[in-house]
Each structure stands twice: as structure tokens, then as C-alpha cells.
Design a protein around this motif. Structure first.
Motif, PDB file in Angstrom:
ATOM      1  N   CYS A 215       0.831  -1.206   0.000  1.00 33.88           N
ATOM      2  CA  CYS A 215       0.000   0.000   0.000  1.00 33.88           C
ATOM      3  C   CYS A 215       0.868   1.260   0.000  1.00 33.88           C
ATOM      4  CB  CYS A 215      -0.949   0.007   1.199  1.00 33.88           C
ATOM      5  SG  CYS A 215      -0.168   0.309   2.776  1.00 33.88           S
ATOM      6  N   ASP A 216       0.232   2.351  -0.378  1.00 38.02           N
ATOM      7  CA  ASP A 216       0.884   3.653  -0.439  1.00 38.02           C
ATOM      8  C   ASP A 216       0.742   4.339   0.920  1.00 38.02           C
ATOM      9  OD1 ASP A 216       1.756   6.234  -0.919  1.00 38.02           O
ATOM     10  OD2 ASP A 216       0.901   6.311  -2.937  1.00 38.02           O
ATOM     11  N   VAL A 217       1.850   4.514   1.624  1.00 39.56           N
ATOM     12  CA  VAL A 217       1.803   5.105   2.959  1.00 39.56           C
ATOM     13  C   VAL A 217       1.337   6.554   2.901  1.00 39.56           C
ATOM     14  CG1 VAL A 217       3.204   5.696   4.987  1.00 39.56           C
ATOM     15  CG2 VAL A 217       3.596   3.536   3.776  1.00 39.56           C
ATOM     16  N   ARG A 218       1.655   7.250   1.821  1.00 47.60           N
ATOM     17  CA  ARG A 218       1.216   8.647   1.687  1.00 47.60           C
ATOM     18  C   ARG A 218      -0.308   8.748   1.675  1.00 47.60           C
ATOM     19  NH1 ARG A 218       0.986  13.324  -1.715  1.00 47.60           N
ATOM     20  NH2 ARG A 218       2.362  14.968  -0.917  1.00 47.60           N
ATOM     21  N   LYS A 247       6.060   3.337  -0.342  1.00 47.27           N
ATOM     22  CA  LYS A 247       5.175   2.174  -0.436  1.00 47.27           C
ATOM     23  C   LYS A 247       5.782   1.030   0.359  1.00 47.27           C
ATOM     24  CE  LYS A 247       3.169   3.438  -4.891  1.00 47.27           C
ATOM     25  NZ  LYS A 247       2.863   3.014  -6.277  1.00 47.27           N
ATOM     26  N   ALA A 248       4.927   0.294   1.042  1.00 49.51           N
ATOM     27  CA  ALA A 248       5.414  -0.777   1.903  1.00 49.51           C
ATOM     28  C   ALA A 248       4.365  -1.869   2.033  1.00 49.51           C
ATOM     29  CB  ALA A 248       5.780  -0.231   3.276  1.00 49.51           C
ATOM     30  N   VAL A 249       4.823  -3.046   2.389  1.00 50.56           N
ATOM     31  CA  VAL A 249       3.921  -4.159   2.705  1.00 50.56           C
ATOM     32  C   VAL A 249       3.528  -4.000   4.169  1.00 50.56           C
ATOM     33  CG1 VAL A 249       3.671  -6.654   2.882  1.00 50.56           C
ATOM     34  CG2 VAL A 249       5.011  -5.672   1.017  1.00 50.56           C
ATOM     35  N   THR A 250       2.266  -3.707   4.396  1.00 53.47           N
ATOM     36  CA  THR A 250       1.817  -3.419   5.754  1.00 53.47           C
ATOM     37  C   THR A 250       0.320  -3.682   5.872  1.00 53.47           C
ATOM     38  OG1 THR A 250       1.832  -1.744   7.495  1.00 53.47           O
ATOM     39  CG2 THR A 250       1.344  -0.982   5.261  1.00 53.47           C
ATOM     40  N   ASP A 251      -0.216  -3.485   7.047  1.00 51.79           N
ATOM     41  CA  ASP A 251      -1.659  -3.561   7.269  1.00 51.79           C
ATOM     42  C   ASP A 251      -2.189  -2.135   7.365  1.00 51.79           C
ATOM     43  OD1 ASP A 251      -4.149  -3.503   9.026  1.00 51.79           O
ATOM     44  OD2 ASP A 251      -3.935  -5.665   8.690  1.00 51.79           O
ATOM     45  N   GLU A 252      -3.003  -1.736   6.417  1.00 54.32           N
ATOM     46  CA  GLU A 252      -3.444  -0.342   6.316  1.00 54.32           C
ATOM     47  C   GLU A 252      -4.243   0.104   7.528  1.00 54.32           C
ATOM     48  OE1 GLU A 252      -5.951   2.461   3.187  1.00 54.32           O
ATOM     49  OE2 GLU A 252      -5.075   0.570   2.508  1.00 54.32           O
ATOM     50  N   LYS A 253      -5.083  -0.769   8.057  1.00 57.59           N
ATOM     51  CA  LYS A 253      -5.932  -0.386   9.194  1.00 57.59           C
ATOM     52  C   LYS A 253      -5.088  -0.087  10.431  1.00 57.59           C
ATOM     53  CE  LYS A 253      -7.927  -3.467  11.715  1.00 57.59           C
ATOM     54  NZ  LYS A 253      -8.782  -4.570  12.206  1.00 57.59           N
ATOM     55  N   TRP A 254      -4.164  -0.987  10.751  1.00 54.22           N
ATOM     56  CA  TRP A 254      -3.331  -0.801  11.943  1.00 54.22           C
ATOM     57  C   TRP A 254      -2.356   0.364  11.754  1.00 54.22           C
ATOM     58  CZ3 TRP A 254      -4.177  -2.946  16.556  1.00 54.22           C
ATOM     59  CH2 TRP A 254      -4.996  -4.081  16.623  1.00 54.22           C
ATOM     60  N   LEU A 255      -1.840   0.527  10.539  1.00 53.41           N
ATOM     61  CA  LEU A 255      -0.944   1.648  10.283  1.00 53.41           C
ATOM     62  C   LEU A 255      -1.694   2.977  10.414  1.00 53.41           C
ATOM     63  CD1 LEU A 255       1.819   2.714   9.482  1.00 53.41           C
ATOM     64  CD2 LEU A 255       1.173   2.420   7.082  1.00 53.41           C
ATOM     65  N   SER A 256      -2.952   3.015   9.970  1.00 51.28           N
ATOM     66  CA  SER A 256      -3.768   4.224  10.113  1.00 51.28           C
ATOM     67  C   SER A 256      -3.935   4.599  11.575  1.00 51.28           C
ATOM     68  CB  SER A 256      -5.145   4.018   9.477  1.00 51.28           C
ATOM     69  OG  SER A 256      -5.035   3.803   8.092  1.00 51.28           O
ATOM     70  N   PHE A 257      -4.080   3.596  12.423  1.00 53.65           N
ATOM     71  CA  PHE A 257      -4.191   3.867  13.859  1.00 53.65           C
ATOM     72  C   PHE A 257      -2.925   4.540  14.378  1.00 53.65           C
ATOM     73  CE2 PHE A 257      -3.023   2.511  18.132  1.00 53.65           C
ATOM     74  CZ  PHE A 257      -4.066   3.056  18.868  1.00 53.65           C
ATOM     75  N   VAL A 258      -1.768   4.025  13.975  1.00 55.64           N
ATOM     76  CA  VAL A 258      -0.492   4.588  14.447  1.00 55.64           C
ATOM     77  C   VAL A 258      -0.337   6.029  13.974  1.00 55.64           C
ATOM     78  CG1 VAL A 258       2.025   4.412  14.304  1.00 55.64           C
ATOM     79  CG2 VAL A 258       0.642   2.337  14.581  1.00 55.64           C
ATOM     80  N   VAL A 259      -0.575   6.274  12.689  1.00 57.26           N
ATOM     81  CA  VAL A 259      -0.446   7.629  12.151  1.00 57.26           C
ATOM     82  C   VAL A 259      -1.424   8.564  12.858  1.00 57.26           C
ATOM     83  CG1 VAL A 259      -0.675   9.067  10.088  1.00 57.26           C
ATOM     84  CG2 VAL A 259       0.387   6.810   9.914  1.00 57.26           C
ATOM     85  N   GLU A 288      13.082  13.826  -0.648  1.00 62.89           N
ATOM     86  CA  GLU A 288      11.966  13.733  -1.594  1.00 62.89           C
ATOM     87  C   GLU A 288      12.158  12.505  -2.476  1.00 62.89           C
ATOM     88  OE1 GLU A 288      11.604  17.349  -3.751  1.00 62.89           O
ATOM     89  OE2 GLU A 288      10.913  18.513  -2.009  1.00 62.89           O
ATOM     90  N   GLY A 289      11.124  12.192  -3.230  1.00 66.58           N
ATOM     91  CA  GLY A 289      11.202  11.002  -4.077  1.00 66.58           C
ATOM     92  C   GLY A 289      10.933   9.740  -3.269  1.00 66.58           C
ATOM     93  N   LYS A 290      11.595   8.665  -3.637  1.00 73.31           N
ATOM     94  CA  LYS A 290      11.373   7.386  -2.979  1.00 73.31           C
ATOM     95  C   LYS A 290      12.110   7.327  -1.646  1.00 73.31           C
ATOM     96  CE  LYS A 290      11.543   2.402  -3.833  1.00 73.31           C
ATOM     97  NZ  LYS A 290      11.963   1.344  -4.785  1.00 73.31           N
ATOM     98  N   VAL A 291      11.374   7.056  -0.565  1.00 74.52           N
ATOM     99  CA  VAL A 291      11.967   7.014   0.771  1.00 74.52           C
ATOM    100  C   VAL A 291      11.480   5.765   1.514  1.00 74.52           C
ATOM    101  CG1 VAL A 291      12.169   9.521   0.940  1.00 74.52           C
ATOM    102  CG2 VAL A 291      10.073   8.392   1.727  1.00 74.52           C
ATOM    103  N   HIS A 292      12.126   5.505   2.645  1.00 79.55           N
ATOM    104  CA  HIS A 292      11.729   4.374   3.496  1.00 79.55           C
ATOM    105  C   HIS A 292      11.317   4.820   4.892  1.00 79.55           C
ATOM    106  CE1 HIS A 292      12.960   1.354   0.590  1.00 79.55           C
ATOM    107  NE2 HIS A 292      14.112   1.968   0.453  1.00 79.55           N
ATOM    108  N   TYR A 293      11.334   6.141   5.110  1.00 74.69           N
ATOM    109  CA  TYR A 293      11.008   6.654   6.442  1.00 74.69           C
ATOM    110  C   TYR A 293      10.032   7.823   6.325  1.00 74.69           C
ATOM    111  CZ  TYR A 293      14.940   3.853   8.011  1.00 74.69           C
ATOM    112  OH  TYR A 293      15.783   2.799   8.264  1.00 74.69           O
TER     113      TYR A 293
END
Length: 367
Positions: A215-218, A247-259, A288-293
Motif C-alpha cells: 500500500c501507499d503510505v502517503r 510504499k510498503a507491505v503493511t496492514d493499512e488499518k493498523w498503520l492508520s491507527f499509528v499515524v 523527496e522522491g522514494k523514501v523508506h522513512y
């Protein structure tokens, strides 16, 4: 402490472990050695006292023979002792089932002790099962209650929105906007606390509730910003969302809670200035561009250096929490637990009076 000592002995080198068992065996059998020497000394004393010269040497040979067979028996007996010790050490590593891996009892006393230990283990298992069942029932109840309370919250939000719209249609006034905004803000906080309680209740079973996908973290960040619009609109703070690709392999629902939790904390402890969200490197520097953090940075009160190592502990509120009296000490704890469950990272950098950076790491191997 005694149990830890036994475990350390088990992992000693073979030679040292053998030496410890030999010393232990000799300590147990030492009384028999002293008894044998005492009886021998008594017989020799009697022989010398009554002048049985020939009998003295005959007794000496008998003592040597008895000592020889005694030594042979000691070797055999030590092998049995050693074997039992090794089985006990092995049972020690079996955890809660250790009582069922004990060596066969050598006498009635050992068998009674073993049976007592098995009974204790059984009782412990029953108590744990009862506790787990009670805890599960309580978790299920809280989960059901939180789900039920979210329904009237949503209904109340809808009613407030409809009422605001009706007032505007009747008199064309915006006087109600501020009042309704405050009511919606408080309602949002109630909903957020309910969501936090639900997450806390589900935390132990998080692994069974994960749905990993690319999913797209942005986009997750944008959804969280829309959700927190009520708080942002009333805070008067500026908001900056940087240009980045994450972009990362993650769980969108749980990540939304953290953000969401990170944004709530930023809004809670920032009175002026603004909040910036951007991509970064591992150290939190803007990229900018592709990041991991991902970094969520605010210009709030900041966190004391002495509090930083403990901010992810459950129930820790720190200096800010005690001064403001509005911190639960649960939010960041939940964030750390969720991020660990997602195999992501979360770190905090902060300076008192200058603001706080929360760095979310999504670095993953690329194939």
C-alpha cells in the motif's frame, strides 16, 4: 536464583559439568565414607588394644577388599546418579511440562515429591486456563461494548451536522459554526479514545487480525489528515505535507491507527507553529522522491531528554503529561506494539521547547 544457577550449570562445558556432578555426588555419599572409616578405625583399635597381631593383618586385607568392592559400587552408583542428573537437567528445559519428564523415582519419598509436583503443575494449568478464559470473556465484552458505543457516537455526529446545516438554511448565519466545531471536536476525542480502547483490547491477538498488502503510505497519511480535519481546523496550526513516495507491505488499518495517534499527540502538545509530514532518511532528514522513512514533526513543547527512553512504556506520561494532566500514557505504547507487530520501526527525537520528530521506518528488502 537457585533455578538460574542450575540452568547455568547445565550449559557449562562438559568437563566442568562432570566435575560439579562428581563433587555433588561425593557430598551426598560422604557420610557413608566417614562411617566406613570410623568402623574400620574402631576394629583396628580393638585389635591393637587386645594384642591380636595376626588378626591385625587379616583385618587389613579385609579392609582393602571391602574398599575395592566399595569403590566398584561407587562407580556404578555414580553412573546412576549422573544419568538421573542429566535427565533432570533435560526436564528443566521443558518449561511447564517439566514434571512429566522427571526420571523414575528411586524410592517412596522421591515418588511422593514427584506426585506433589505433578499435582501443583495440574493446579497451575487449571488456574491459568480459568484466567485465560476469564480474560477472553472480558476482552470480548469490552470489544462488543466499544463497537456498540461507536454507533451512538456516529449518530450524534450526524445529528450535529444536520442541525448545523438547518440553522444555516433558516437564518443564513454562521454563528453556530464555532459552537458546533467545539462539539464535533469533543465528539471526535470520545471516538478516538474508544478506538484506542478497542486497539488495546485487540493488542494481544494482533497477529490474527493482520492483513498485509502493498500500500501507499502517503495515502494512509492523507486519510488520517482527513479524519483529523476537525482538530486541525480549530487548532490554527499550519500543515505541510511533503512530496515523497513511500510504499510498503503493511496492514493499512493498523498503520492508520499509528499515524492517527502520532497526529493526535502532535496536535495535543502544539499550541503554535505547525505540523510537517515528510519523507526522510534514517536520521530524519528531509528527502523527496522514494523514501523508506516517514516523519511527523511538530513545533510543540517537546520532550525532556530524561523522558525519551521511556515514552513507549505503558502508562508513562512523563513531565508533559503530569503538567498538562491530559496524557494517558497508552497512545505511544500502543504505537510501538503495533509497529513491532507490523515489523516496522518507530523512534522519537525531541528537544524541549523546539518540538518533536516521530520517525516511522518502513525499510524492507527488495527482491
Amino acid at each position: 536464583m537457585a533455578m538460574d544457577s542450575l540452568k547455568r550449570d547445565y550449559f557449562l562445558k562438559k568437563g566442568k559439568r562432570e566435575g560439579r556432578m562428581i563433587i555433588s555426588y561425593l557430598k551426598v555419599r560422604l557420610v557413608f565414607v566417614f562411617l566406613y572409616l570410623f568402623i574400620t578405625a574402631v576394629f583396628f583399635a580393638i585389635t591393637a588394644l587386645y594384642g591380636y597381631g595376626n588378626a591385625f593383618w587379616n583385618m587389613f586385607y579385609a579392609v582393602i577388599i571391602v574398599a575395592f568392592f566399595g569403590a566398584m559400587y561407587a562407580v556404578f552408583d555414580y553412573q546412576k546418579y549422573r544419568k538421573k542428573c542429566l535427565v533432570l537437567f533435560s526436564a528443566l528445559e521443558k518449561g511447564e511440562e517439566r514434571a512429566y519428564f522427571l526420571p523414575e523415582g528411586g524410592d517412596v519419598k522421591e515418588r511422593i515429591y514427584q506426585q506433589m509436583l505433578k499435582d501443583v503443575e495440574q493446579e497451575k494449568k487449571k488456574l491459568r486456563m480459568a484466567y485465560d478464559e476469564k480474560k477472553k470473556d472480558m476482552t470480548d465484552y469490552y470489544t462488543m461494548w466499544i463497537h456498540q458505543v461507536k454507533t451512538p457516537i456516529a449518530a450524534l455526529r450526524l445529528l450535529l451536522s444536520d442541525e448545523e446545516e438547518n440553522v444555516r438554511l433558516i437564518d443564513g448565519s454562521d454563528n453556530c459554526v464555532k459552537d458546533r466545531g467545539q462539539e464535533l471536536e469533543e465528539l471526535f476525542k470520545i471516538e478516538e479514545y474508544a478506538e484506542m480502547a478497542l486497539t488495546y483490547a485487540r493488542l494481544e491477538s494482533i497477529s490474527s487480525d493482520l492483513l498485509f498488502q502493498y500500500c501507499d503510505v502517503r495515502n494512509v497519511v492523507k486519510q488520517a489528515l482527513r479524519k483529523h480535519f476537525v482538530l486541525f481546523s480549530r487548532s490554527g496550526l499550519s500543515l505541510h505535507l511533503g512530496e515523497f513516495t513511500l510504499k510498503a507491505v503493511t496492514d493499512e488499518k493498523w498503520l492508520s491507527f499509528v499515524v492517527g495517534q502520532v497526529l493526535s499527540n502532535a496536535l495535543k502538545y502544539t499550541d503554535q507553529g505547525g505540523i510537517s509530514i515528510y519523507g526522510s532518511d534514517e536520521e530524519g532528514k528531509v528527502r523527496e522522491g522514494k523514501v523508506h522513512y516517514l516523519v511527523v514533526e511538530d513545533t510543540g513543547v517537546g520532550i525532556r531528554e530524561s523522558d525519551l527512553p521511556r515514552v513507549f512504556e505503558r502508562g508513562f506520561t512523563g513531565c508533559n503529561g503530569r503538567m498538562e494532566e491530559r496524557s494517558t500514557g497508552i497512545g505511544l505504547y500502543l504505537c510501538r506494539q503495533v509497529m513491532d507487530g507490523l515489523s516496522h520501526t518507530i523512534r522519537i527525537k525531541s528537544q524541549p521547547g523546539k518540538g518533536t520528530k516521530v520517525i516511522l521506518g518502513f525499510w524492507q528488502e527488495e527482491y
